[in-house]
Design an enzyme around this catalytic site. Structure first.
Site, PDB file in Angstrom:
ATOM      1  N   SER A 136       0.830  -1.401   0.194  1.00  0.00           N
ATOM      2  CA  SER A 136       0.505   0.231   0.564  1.00  0.00           C
ATOM      3  C   SER A 136       0.541   1.586   0.038  1.00  0.00           C
ATOM      4  O   SER A 136       0.170   1.971  -0.051  1.00  0.00           O
ATOM      5  CB  SER A 136      -0.697   0.034   1.534  1.00  0.00           C
ATOM      6  OG  SER A 136      -0.586  -0.428   2.593  1.00  0.00           O
ATOM      7  N   LYS A 160      15.317  -8.997  10.421  1.00  0.00           N
ATOM      8  CA  LYS A 160      16.280  -8.873   8.821  1.00  0.00           C
ATOM      9  C   LYS A 160      17.009 -10.193   8.854  1.00  0.00           C
ATOM     10  O   LYS A 160      16.691 -10.392   7.728  1.00  0.00           O
ATOM     11  CB  LYS A 160      16.731  -7.227   8.722  1.00  0.00           C
ATOM     12  CG  LYS A 160      15.151  -6.853   8.888  1.00  0.00           C
ATOM     13  CD  LYS A 160      14.089  -7.400   7.745  1.00  0.00           C
ATOM     14  CE  LYS A 160      12.750  -6.040   7.172  1.00  0.00           C
ATOM     15  NZ  LYS A 160      11.978  -6.419   6.625  1.00  0.00           N
ATOM     16  N   TYR A 172      13.912  -5.253  15.048  1.00  0.00           N
ATOM     17  CA  TYR A 172      14.555  -5.243  13.480  1.00  0.00           C
ATOM     18  C   TYR A 172      15.273  -5.968  12.877  1.00  0.00           C
ATOM     19  O   TYR A 172      15.595  -6.785  12.299  1.00  0.00           O
ATOM     20  CB  TYR A 172      14.123  -4.103  13.135  1.00  0.00           C
ATOM     21  CG  TYR A 172      14.177  -3.387  11.402  1.00  0.00           C
ATOM     22  CD1 TYR A 172      13.067  -3.667  11.201  1.00  0.00           C
ATOM     23  CD2 TYR A 172      15.168  -3.393  11.143  1.00  0.00           C
ATOM     24  CE1 TYR A 172      12.797  -2.956   9.681  1.00  0.00           C
ATOM     25  CE2 TYR A 172      15.485  -2.969   9.591  1.00  0.00           C
ATOM     26  CZ  TYR A 172      14.020  -3.304   9.601  1.00  0.00           C
ATOM     27  OH  TYR A 172      13.912  -2.633   7.598  1.00  0.00           O
TER      28      TYR A 172
END
Ligand code: NAP
Length: 259
Positions: free
Chosen positions: A26, A171, A167
Site C-alpha cells: 500500500s 531481518k 528489527y
C-alpha cells in the site's frame, strides 16, 4: 476484498501472464515494487493491512495505466488470515508465480528499554509474516515446479544496528529463512532470494528524527538515500527469467553501506 482488474488489456512485458503477490504494497517500497512488476506485465496482488484507501488508489492507478491489479487486505502476522488470502488467490488465479515478502514495521529502542510487545510485533510481522505466506504457498510453488520468492531484508539484518535489536533480528532471520527455503525448493525450479535495502526514502525513514536521518545518510558511501525504484529494479530482476540461476542470495541495495 476490493477488486480492480481489467482483463481486456494485456502487455507484452517481461512478466506478462505472471501472478505476483506483494505484501505491504500500500505504501513505500512495496508500492514501488507493485508498480514496477505491473509495468512489466504482471498481474499484481496488492496486500495491505491498515492502508486500504492507499492500496485501492494504487490498484486504480495500475489499471488506469493498462495493467492488472487486485487488493487483498490481510495482516501477514496472522497465520490463519494468510491461509485464507492464499486460498482466495488460488481459487481465482490458480497460481502465484512471484511472491515478494515486503511487509515490515519498526519499533526502535535500546535493548535495555525494549518492551516484549515491541519485540514480538516486529518479529511477528517481519519474520513470521514471511514464513506465513511462504508456508501457505510452498505446496503450490512445488506443484508448479517454478516460482520466485523475494524477501525484503535490510542492511540492519546484515550489519546490526543500535536501537534495532528486534528489527535486525527479524531481518537476519529472514536471511536464514531465505537460504533454507532456497535449498528446499531449488530442485523444483523455485528461486528464493533476499534483497537488503539500505537507507531508503519512505514513511519508515521519514518518521525518524532529523538527526537520525542525517546519521543514516552519513553512513552511506554513495552519500544519499536510496529510492523505492532502486529496490524495485532489483526485485524485478530477481522475479524475472534473467535470474533463473540465482537462488539463496542476499543482494544489498544500499549505496555501499554494507561494504
Ligand atoms: P513503510 O513505508 O512503513 O511501509 C510499510 C508497508 O508494510 C505498508 O504498506 C504497510 O501496510 C505494510 N505492513 C506493515 N505491517 C503489515 C502487516 N502486519 N500486514 C501487512 N502489511 C503490513 O516501509 P518501507 O520503508 O516501504 O519498508 C518496506 C520494507 O522494506 C520493510 O520490510 C522494511 O523493513 C524494509 N526496509 C526498508 C528500509 C528503508 O530504509 N525504508 C530499509 C531496509 C529495509 P499498511 O500501511 O496497509 O498497514
Amino acid at each position: 476484498m476490493v477488486e480492480t482488474d481489467n482483463n481486456s488489456i494485456s502487455r507484452g512485458g517481461e512478466l506478462a501472464g505472471k501472478i505476483a503477490l506483494v505484501t505491504g504494497a500500500s505504501r513505500g517500497i512495496g508500492r514501488g515494487i507493485a508498480q514496477k512488476l505491473a509495468s512489466l506485465g504482471a498481474t499484481v496482488l496488492i496486500n495491505y493491512n491498515g492502508s486500504r484507501e492507499r492500496a485501492e488508489a494504487l490498484a486504480a492507478e495500475i489499471v488506469e495505466n493498462g495493467g492488472q491489479a487486485q487488493c487483498l487486505g490481510c495482516d501477514v502476522s496472522d497465520f490463519t488470515a494468510c491461509g485464507s488470502m492464499v486460498e482466495e488467490i488460488i481459487k481465482k488465479y490458480g497460481r502465484v508465480d512471484i511472491l515478494v515478502n515486503n511487509a515490515g514495521v519498526t519499533r526502535d529502542n535500546l535493548i535495555m528499554r525494549m518492551s516484549e510487545e515491541d519485540y514480538d510485533r516486529v518479529l511477528d510481522t517481519n519474520l513470521k509474516g514471511a514464513f506465513n505466506t511462504i508456508r501457505h504457498l510452498s505446496r503450490h510453488f512445488l506443484k508448479q515446479r517454478s516460482g520466485k520468492i523475494v524477501n525484503i531484508s535490510s542492511v540492519s539484518g546484515v550489519l546490526g544496528n543500535p536501537g534495532q535489536a528486534n528489527y535486525s533480528a527479524s531481518k537476519a532471520g529472514l536471511i536464514g529463512l531465505t537460504k533454507s527455503v532456497a535449498r528446499e525448493l531449488a530442485s523444483r525450479g523455485v528461486c528464493v532470494n533476499a534483497v537488503a535495502p539500505g537507507f531508503i526514502d519512505t514513511d519508515m525513514t521519514r518518521a525518524l528524527p532529523e538527526k537520525a536521518r542525517e546519521a543514516g545518510v552519513a553512513a552511506v558511501p554513495m552519500g544519499r538515500m536510496g529510492s523505492v525504484e532502486d529496490i524495485a529494479e532489483t526485485v524485478a530482476f530477481l522475479a524475472g527469467e534473467r535470474a533463473n540461476y540465482i537462488t539463496g542470495q542476499v543482494i544489498c541495495v544500499d549505496g555501499g553501506m554494507a561494504i
